[in-house]
Design a protein around this motif. Structure first.
Motif, PDB file in Angstrom:
ATOM      1  N   ASN A   1      39.844 -13.797 -29.394  1.00 15.21           N
ATOM      2  CA  ASN A   1      38.810 -14.592 -28.735  1.00 15.21           C
ATOM      3  C   ASN A   1      38.421 -13.892 -27.436  1.00 15.21           C
ATOM      4  O   ASN A   1      38.725 -14.360 -26.343  1.00 15.21           O
ATOM      5  CB  ASN A   1      39.323 -16.003 -28.453  1.00 15.21           C
ATOM      6  N   PRO A   2      37.720 -12.751 -27.526  1.00 17.06           N
ATOM      7  CA  PRO A   2      37.429 -11.949 -26.339  1.00 17.06           C
ATOM      8  C   PRO A   2      36.464 -12.660 -25.406  1.00 17.06           C
ATOM      9  O   PRO A   2      35.634 -13.462 -25.825  1.00 17.06           O
ATOM     10  CB  PRO A   2      36.792 -10.679 -26.936  1.00 17.06           C
ATOM     11  N   VAL A   3      36.598 -12.351 -24.104  1.00 19.23           N
ATOM     12  CA  VAL A   3      35.703 -12.946 -23.112  1.00 19.23           C
ATOM     13  C   VAL A   3      34.457 -12.100 -22.917  1.00 19.23           C
ATOM     14  O   VAL A   3      33.519 -12.523 -22.255  1.00 19.23           O
ATOM     15  CB  VAL A   3      36.426 -13.132 -21.764  1.00 19.23           C
ATOM     16  N   VAL A   4      34.430 -10.889 -23.444  1.00 19.38           N
ATOM     17  CA  VAL A   4      33.243 -10.047 -23.429  1.00 19.38           C
ATOM     18  C   VAL A   4      32.969  -9.613 -24.859  1.00 19.38           C
ATOM     19  O   VAL A   4      33.844  -9.671 -25.720  1.00 19.38           O
ATOM     20  CB  VAL A   4      33.416  -8.804 -22.529  1.00 19.38           C
ATOM     21  N   SER A   5      31.738  -9.192 -25.106  1.00 20.61           N
ATOM     22  CA  SER A   5      31.375  -8.813 -26.468  1.00 20.61           C
ATOM     23  C   SER A   5      30.588  -7.517 -26.442  1.00 20.61           C
ATOM     24  O   SER A   5      30.033  -7.117 -25.414  1.00 20.61           O
ATOM     25  CB  SER A   5      30.551  -9.921 -27.127  1.00 20.61           C
ATOM     26  N   THR A   6      30.530  -6.873 -27.583  1.00 19.17           N
ATOM     27  CA  THR A   6      29.759  -5.644 -27.720  1.00 19.17           C
ATOM     28  C   THR A   6      28.351  -5.981 -28.210  1.00 19.17           C
ATOM     29  O   THR A   6      28.127  -7.044 -28.812  1.00 19.17           O
ATOM     30  CB  THR A   6      30.450  -4.680 -28.686  1.00 19.17           C
ATOM     31  N   PRO A   7      27.384  -5.100 -27.971  1.00 23.21           N
ATOM     32  CA  PRO A   7      25.987  -5.418 -28.300  1.00 23.21           C
ATOM     33  C   PRO A   7      25.753  -5.792 -29.751  1.00 23.21           C
ATOM     34  O   PRO A   7      24.901  -6.640 -30.042  1.00 23.21           O
ATOM     35  CB  PRO A   7      25.247  -4.130 -27.931  1.00 23.21           C
ATOM     36  N   ASN A   8      26.484  -5.181 -30.687  1.00 27.56           N
ATOM     37  CA  ASN A   8      26.218  -5.460 -32.098  1.00 27.56           C
ATOM     38  C   ASN A   8      26.560  -6.890 -32.486  1.00 27.56           C
ATOM     39  O   ASN A   8      26.053  -7.404 -33.481  1.00 27.56           O
ATOM     40  CB  ASN A   8      26.983  -4.473 -32.994  1.00 27.56           C
ATOM     41  N   PHE A   9      27.415  -7.565 -31.695  1.00 22.93           N
ATOM     42  CA  PHE A   9      27.718  -8.966 -31.962  1.00 22.93           C
ATOM     43  C   PHE A   9      26.716  -9.893 -31.267  1.00 22.93           C
ATOM     44  O   PHE A   9      26.574 -11.049 -31.669  1.00 22.93           O
ATOM     45  CB  PHE A   9      29.139  -9.304 -31.515  1.00 22.93           C
ATOM     46  N   LEU A  10      26.038  -9.428 -30.256  1.00 23.91           N
ATOM     47  CA  LEU A  10      25.092 -10.254 -29.508  1.00 23.91           C
ATOM     48  C   LEU A  10      23.674 -10.183 -30.071  1.00 23.91           C
ATOM     49  O   LEU A  10      22.939 -11.175 -30.039  1.00 23.91           O
ATOM     50  CB  LEU A  10      25.075  -9.822 -28.033  1.00 23.91           C
ATOM     51  N   LEU A  11      23.277  -9.027 -30.582  1.00 23.88           N
ATOM     52  CA  LEU A  11      21.896  -8.862 -31.028  1.00 23.88           C
ATOM     53  C   LEU A  11      21.499  -9.796 -32.173  1.00 23.88           C
ATOM     54  O   LEU A  11      20.381 -10.311 -32.161  1.00 23.88           O
ATOM     55  CB  LEU A  11      21.635  -7.406 -31.408  1.00 23.88           C
ATOM     56  N   PRO A  12      22.343 -10.064 -33.184  1.00 25.88           N
ATOM     57  CA  PRO A  12      21.898 -10.963 -34.253  1.00 25.88           C
ATOM     58  C   PRO A  12      21.458 -12.330 -33.756  1.00 25.88           C
ATOM     59  O   PRO A  12      20.432 -12.861 -34.187  1.00 25.88           O
ATOM     60  CB  PRO A  12      23.138 -11.062 -35.162  1.00 25.88           C
ATOM     61  N   GLY A  13      22.220 -12.912 -32.835  1.00 25.13           N
ATOM     62  CA  GLY A  13      21.835 -14.207 -32.291  1.00 25.13           C
ATOM     63  C   GLY A  13      20.559 -14.138 -31.469  1.00 25.13           C
ATOM     64  O   GLY A  13      19.748 -15.063 -31.479  1.00 25.13           O
ATOM     65  N   ILE A  14      20.383 -13.039 -30.741  1.00 22.05           N
ATOM     66  CA  ILE A  14      19.157 -12.863 -29.955  1.00 22.05           C
ATOM     67  C   ILE A  14      17.949 -12.784 -30.870  1.00 22.05           C
ATOM     68  O   ILE A  14      16.900 -13.384 -30.609  1.00 22.05           O
ATOM     69  CB  ILE A  14      19.276 -11.608 -29.074  1.00 22.05           C
ATOM     70  N   ILE A  15      18.080 -12.042 -31.971  1.00 23.87           N
ATOM     71  CA  ILE A  15      16.964 -11.938 -32.924  1.00 23.87           C
ATOM     72  C   ILE A  15      16.678 -13.291 -33.557  1.00 23.87           C
ATOM     73  O   ILE A  15      15.526 -13.754 -33.584  1.00 23.87           O
ATOM     74  CB  ILE A  15      17.287 -10.892 -34.006  1.00 23.87           C
ATOM     75  N   SER A  16      17.719 -13.922 -34.088  1.00 20.56           N
ATOM     76  CA  SER A  16      17.533 -15.193 -34.779  1.00 20.56           C
ATOM     77  C   SER A  16      16.968 -16.261 -33.859  1.00 20.56           C
ATOM     78  O   SER A  16      15.949 -16.893 -34.152  1.00 20.56           O
ATOM     79  CB  SER A  16      18.864 -15.665 -35.362  1.00 20.56           C
ATOM     80  N   ASN A  17      17.611 -16.453 -32.713  1.00 25.81           N
ATOM     81  CA  ASN A  17      17.150 -17.485 -31.786  1.00 25.81           C
ATOM     82  C   ASN A  17      15.835 -17.106 -31.121  1.00 25.81           C
ATOM     83  O   ASN A  17      15.031 -17.973 -30.783  1.00 25.81           O
ATOM     84  CB  ASN A  17      18.214 -17.757 -30.731  1.00 25.81           C
ATOM     85  N   GLY A  18      15.606 -15.801 -30.936  1.00 26.29           N
ATOM     86  CA  GLY A  18      14.351 -15.363 -30.336  1.00 26.29           C
ATOM     87  C   GLY A  18      13.160 -15.672 -31.217  1.00 26.29           C
ATOM     88  O   GLY A  18      12.102 -16.114 -30.736  1.00 26.29           O
ATOM     89  N   ILE A  19      13.300 -15.446 -32.511  1.00 25.55           N
ATOM     90  CA  ILE A  19      12.210 -15.794 -33.428  1.00 25.55           C
ATOM     91  C   ILE A  19      12.088 -17.308 -33.571  1.00 25.55           C
ATOM     92  O   ILE A  19      10.996 -17.845 -33.751  1.00 25.55           O
ATOM     93  CB  ILE A  19      12.421 -15.100 -34.791  1.00 25.55           C
ATOM     94  N   GLN A  20      13.232 -18.000 -33.430  1.00 29.58           N
ATOM     95  CA  GLN A  20      13.169 -19.456 -33.509  1.00 29.58           C
ATOM     96  C   GLN A  20      12.434 -20.073 -32.323  1.00 29.58           C
ATOM     97  O   GLN A  20      12.038 -21.246 -32.391  1.00 29.58           O
ATOM     98  CB  GLN A  20      14.580 -20.028 -33.623  1.00 29.58           C
ATOM     99  N   VAL A  21      12.228 -19.332 -31.256  1.00 27.21           N
ATOM    100  CA  VAL A  21      11.360 -19.832 -30.182  1.00 27.21           C
ATOM    101  C   VAL A  21      10.002 -20.193 -30.768  1.00 27.21           C
ATOM    102  O   VAL A  21       9.441 -21.267 -30.496  1.00 27.21           O
ATOM    103  CB  VAL A  21      11.210 -18.782 -29.061  1.00 27.21           C
ATOM    104  N   GLN A  22       9.458 -19.297 -31.592  1.00 26.34           N
ATOM    105  CA  GLN A  22       8.175 -19.575 -32.236  1.00 26.34           C
ATOM    106  C   GLN A  22       8.321 -20.645 -33.307  1.00 26.34           C
ATOM    107  O   GLN A  22       7.436 -21.478 -33.509  1.00 26.34           O
ATOM    108  CB  GLN A  22       7.606 -18.298 -32.845  1.00 26.34           C
ATOM    109  N   MET A  23       9.449 -20.622 -34.001  1.00 23.79           N
ATOM    110  CA  MET A  23       9.672 -21.562 -35.087  1.00 23.79           C
ATOM    111  C   MET A  23       9.666 -23.004 -34.591  1.00 23.79           C
ATOM    112  O   MET A  23       9.069 -23.889 -35.222  1.00 23.79           O
ATOM    113  CB  MET A  23      10.992 -21.240 -35.773  1.00 23.79           C
ATOM    114  N   PHE A  24      10.287 -23.253 -33.447  1.00 21.31           N
ATOM    115  CA  PHE A  24      10.331 -24.624 -32.957  1.00 21.31           C
ATOM    116  C   PHE A  24       8.969 -25.077 -32.424  1.00 21.31           C
ATOM    117  O   PHE A  24       8.641 -26.265 -32.486  1.00 21.31           O
ATOM    118  CB  PHE A  24      11.430 -24.789 -31.912  1.00 21.31           C
ATOM    119  N   SER A  25       8.176 -24.148 -31.925  1.00 21.98           N
ATOM    120  CA  SER A  25       6.803 -24.520 -31.577  1.00 21.98           C
ATOM    121  C   SER A  25       6.045 -24.946 -32.827  1.00 21.98           C
ATOM    122  O   SER A  25       5.166 -25.809 -32.780  1.00 21.98           O
ATOM    123  CB  SER A  25       6.078 -23.339 -30.916  1.00 21.98           C
TER     124      SER A  25
END
Length: 520
Positions: A34-58
């Motif tokens: 349960n690391p307190v920091v993460s590497t970019p490859n674990f963060l980017l999927p959520g950024i992509i998914s949630n970033g596109i969902q910005v438009q989706m929720f509109s």
């Protein structure tokens, strides 16, 4: 409460010798899984998914504004009658800053620390996409003081004009990072064989990210047709560097629902149930069923919209079972191709870029290019939705659109046949069809002032009391501030009303005020 913080708090109350023992205890209780920091490859999927969902929720609201959908059941005070609340905007704002945007600086720092330039580039382009959509829906938004977490819950709001500049800058910087050779990466996300490590959007293809940056720049530049600085030739130059086929489309694909959650399925689909009270507007149906183009039935009729649907004018739904698909308990909205549970949400697409190119070429008086781009936009969209087949849920069978049908439509009276026949109307009505349910259709309607000489089926909503509804005969030009901002950042919200020239609390007048991109 975080266990480590709790133990540390206790340790500070102990003597020095006890603190040494506590430190050893803390070491033992650090969970390596349960690391307190993460590497970019674990963060980017959520950024992509949630970033596109910005438009989706509109897109839970905008299809009613753009008259792709209406409320059935005779309800009053609904979205298709332009009744809005701050809650309508909350997800658009929160996904922009918390679920997606707030993670981008963290990912970029981690990427810079380890020398992964492609992750830096992806972060910049995703941030540009998020900011671009948020400002087009809301107007002025935070940026210069944003992404500080608990250090600043009340960031100032930057002007939409400045946000447009930031979007361009981020796209340019992101394209530069993505154009660097793989050797520039200390821990390359991409190798000679594309990797999916972290990149759920383009599976490790940096060239597609570059084309996305230019597609986004083209979209934003085309929004500015009312400005004296608008340059159609500049937009065409951006289109030249943007998407080259539908394989470049920026979209997220939905998957089978994972119990007890259903949010892995389509925002428009039956499992999530957001459109159970919706059916199709007469506006879109008339474009497809041969009414707007007499004698020309669009081959997408039966795909985008069931052939059983006649459509309803906004505000005129009559009865709880209005426009049900025969033999089904589902509204006919769920009988449309975009409502497949395992479908996808399109953020920005190749066919949109071709319509942007067509309009820019028309405004540059390059009519041959305008015609070619217009026809390619129609063809690309038809090919994309021509899959055919049966999908469950709901159980709906869609027809396969053949090349012969596409060619026949392109040769019909619905489409200009010579450069001299191209008009702004012919471009925008075809773009409206192909941008089905996409929130950016609202940007087109606003900058073109909901012009019924261009959008011939567009109607002002009906109100049973004979009045003109909450907006007094005007069309909505912006969403209200998100409900969380009204509570947490009230001074900034007051500034939004002041900038629009509207008294604080006069929400119905506020939403009719054009945003900066929508003003000369």
């Amino acid at each position: 409460m975080n266990l480590n913080r709790y133990i540390m708090g206790l340790g500070l109350l102990l003597s020095g010798s006890a603190l040494t023992a506590c430190e050893k205890f803390l070491d033992v209780n650090n969970n390596p899984n349960n690391p307190v920091v993460s590497t970019p490859n674990f963060l980017l999927p959520g950024i992509i998914s949630n970033g596109i969902q910005v438009q989706m929720f509109s897109a839970l609201r905008t299809p009613y504004i753009t008259q792709y959908a209406v409320i059935r059941g005779g309800s009053s005070g609904a979205n298709d009658q332009y009744f809005f609340t701050n809650a309508n905007s909350t997800n658009t704002f929160n996904y922009s800053y918390f679920q997606a945007g707030g993670n981008i600086p963290v990912m970029q720092k981690a990427a810079q620390d380890e020398g992964s330039v492609y992750y830096v580039g992806a972060g910049k382009i995703m941030q540009a996409m998020i900011l671009a959509h948020a400002t087009d829906m809301l107007g002025d938004i935070p940026y210069s003081e944003a992404y500080q977490g608990g250090a600043n819950f009340t960031p100032k709001y930057d002007s939409q004009e400045s946000i447009y500049g930031v979007v361009n800058q981020l796209c340019d910087e992101g394209a530069v990072e993505m154009s660097k050779p793989a050797s520039a990466n200390f821990r390359p996300l991409y190798t000679s064989s594309p990797s999916e490590s972290g990149d759920i959007l383009y599976k490790g293809d940096p060239a597609k990210w570059v084309r996305l940056a230019y597609a986004l720049k083209a979209r934003q530049a085309q929004h500015l047709t009312k400005k004296s600085t608008y340059s159609p030739t500049a937009v065409l130059a951006l289109c030249d560097k943007a998407f080259t086929s539908s394989a470049d489309d920026a979209q997220i694909n939905f998957q089978v629902a994972v119990a007890p959650l259903s949010n892995t399925t389509n925002i428009f689909g039956v499992t999530r149930g957001n459109f159970g009270t919706a059916t199709f507007s007469s506006n879109i149906v008339k474009y497809l069923n041969g009414t707007t183009f007499p004698g020309v039935v669009d081959p997408r009729f039966g795909v985008l919209v069931p052939t059983t649907s006649t459509g309803i004018d906004p505000g005129r739904a009559s009865g709880a079972t209005a426009n049900l698909t025969p033999g089904s308990t589902l509204t006919d909205f769920y009988g449309g191709w975009y409502a497949r549970d395992l479908g996808y949400f399109e953020a920005i697409t190749y066919h949109e870029v071709k319509f942007i190119e067509a309009e820019a070429a028309f405004r540059a008086n390059n009519l041959p290019r305008a015609l070619a781009a217009l026809r390619e936009g129609i063809r690309a969209h038809m090919k994309k939705v021509s899959t055919g087949g049966t999908f469950t849920p709901p159980t709906v069978t869609f027809p396969l659109i053949s090349d012969a049908q596409i060619n026949a439509y392109l040769a019909s009276a619905a489409v200009p046949q010579t450069p001299a026949d191209v008009t702004l109307k012919s471009i925008m009505e075809q773009k409206y069809i192909a941008m089905f349910l996409n929130p950016d259709s609202w940007s087109d309607l606003r900058r073109l002032d909901f012009d019924r000489t261009l959008y011939v089926n567009f109607l002002y909503p009906f109100y049973s009391n004979g009045g003109t509804g909450p907006l007094q005969g005007k069309y909505p030009r912006r969403l209200l501030p998100g409900a969380t901002e009204v509570t947490v950042n009230p001074n900034a919200v007051a500034g939004l009303y002041a900038e629009s020239g509207t008294a604080l609390g006069n929400d119905n007048e506020y939403v009719t005020k054009p945003l900066w991109f929508d003003r000369p």
